[in-house]
Scaffold this active site. Structure first.
Site, mmCIF file in Angstrom:
data_model
loop_
_atom_site.group_PDB
_atom_site.id
_atom_site.type_symbol
_atom_site.label_atom_id
_atom_site.label_comp_id
_atom_site.label_asym_id
_atom_site.label_seq_id
_atom_site.Cartn_x
_atom_site.Cartn_y
_atom_site.Cartn_z
ATOM 1 N N GLY A 12 1.869 -9.931 -3.334
ATOM 2 C CA GLY A 12 2.074 -11.500 -2.362
ATOM 3 C C GLY A 12 3.020 -11.216 -1.408
ATOM 4 O O GLY A 12 3.563 -12.398 -0.822
ATOM 5 N N HIS A 103 -6.962 -7.406 6.681
ATOM 6 C CA HIS A 103 -7.518 -6.234 6.061
ATOM 7 C C HIS A 103 -6.668 -5.062 6.688
ATOM 8 O O HIS A 103 -6.211 -5.109 7.879
ATOM 9 C CB HIS A 103 -8.912 -5.949 6.611
ATOM 10 C CG HIS A 103 -9.457 -4.677 6.204
ATOM 11 N ND1 HIS A 103 -10.168 -4.737 4.924
ATOM 12 C CD2 HIS A 103 -9.707 -3.519 6.698
ATOM 13 C CE1 HIS A 103 -10.497 -3.386 4.551
ATOM 14 N NE2 HIS A 103 -10.278 -2.906 5.838
ATOM 15 N N ASP A 144 -15.707 -8.095 5.135
ATOM 16 C CA ASP A 144 -14.741 -7.279 6.493
ATOM 17 C C ASP A 144 -15.783 -7.400 7.757
ATOM 18 O O ASP A 144 -15.353 -6.837 8.873
ATOM 19 C CB ASP A 144 -14.481 -5.939 6.176
ATOM 20 C CG ASP A 144 -13.544 -6.035 4.912
ATOM 21 O OD1 ASP A 144 -13.515 -5.048 4.308
ATOM 22 O OD2 ASP A 144 -12.879 -7.080 4.868
#
Ligand code: GRF
Length: 190
Positions: A12, A103, A144
């Site tokens: 996180g 990403h 993606d």
């Protein structure tokens, strides 16, 4: 005020960066209203530390339908920050243009099924790529494949390893994620 729901699966640090840049005003006029995890992870602890409502919905075939039930209607943006489960097409369609993901590579390269976390950095090294980076993009039913909002790259050196790449990519992520969120939420030019 714009309401953000953040999805996490890991440590996180990107969630933490979003919380910190809301606190320091870099991300304007926004609030993280809910953090959802698909597994036990430190991302949930970060939410608790900041008194942000948080839920664990175990990953699996019902994840997307369970998630749909808990996303507040007044949500302006769903942010995937180190989130590993694949969202069902119905959910992506229902929130089209309001779901973004980060990403750890220069999409469209090194994206798609199996391309997550350290797998990406190993693939970049094995391919002897000259550059790597990170991409913030809209989430669609194609893994993606959504439109790029912002990406930034750096040169890969011969001394780089998957581990050093991961750290360099993280630094890029912490720089571009708040800017991308501000652009989508507040139309602040990049
Ligand atoms: C990030 O590099 C993200 O691009 C990838 O997983 C990593 C998660 O990091 N999908 P964190 O959980 O935000 O620290």
């Amino acid at each position: 005020m714009k309401n953000i729901v953040v999805l996490v699966s890991g440590s996180g640090t990107n969630l933490q960066r979003i919380i910190d840049t809301i606190d320091n005003g870099e991300i304007r006029n926004a609030k993280v209203t809910l953090v959802v995890a698909d597994r036990e992870c430190y991302g949930l602890e970060r939410a608790k530390n900041h008194h942000i409502e948080n839920i664990l919905i175990p990953r699996g075939k019902n994840f997307s339908s369970e998630l749909s039930k808990v996303i507040p209607e007044n949500t302006d943006l769903i942010v995937l920050a180190g989130f590993l489960s694949i969202l069902k097409p119905e959910l992506c369609e229902a929130w089209k243009g309001k779901i973004i993901n980060i990403h750890p590579a220069m999409l469209p390269k090194f994206g798609g099924k199996g391309m997550w976390g350290m797998n990406v950095h190993h693939a970049v090294i094995e391919a002897k790529e000259k550059e790597s980076g990170a991409t913030v993009h809209f989430v669609t039913s194609g893994i993606d494949e959504g439109e790029t909002i912002l990406q930034k790259c750096f040169e890969v050196t011969e001394n780089d390893t998957p581990e050093t790449l991961a750290e360099k990519v993280h630094q890029i992520e912490y720089e571009i994620f708040p800017k991308a969120i501000n652009k989508v939420l507040n139309n602040v030019p990049i």
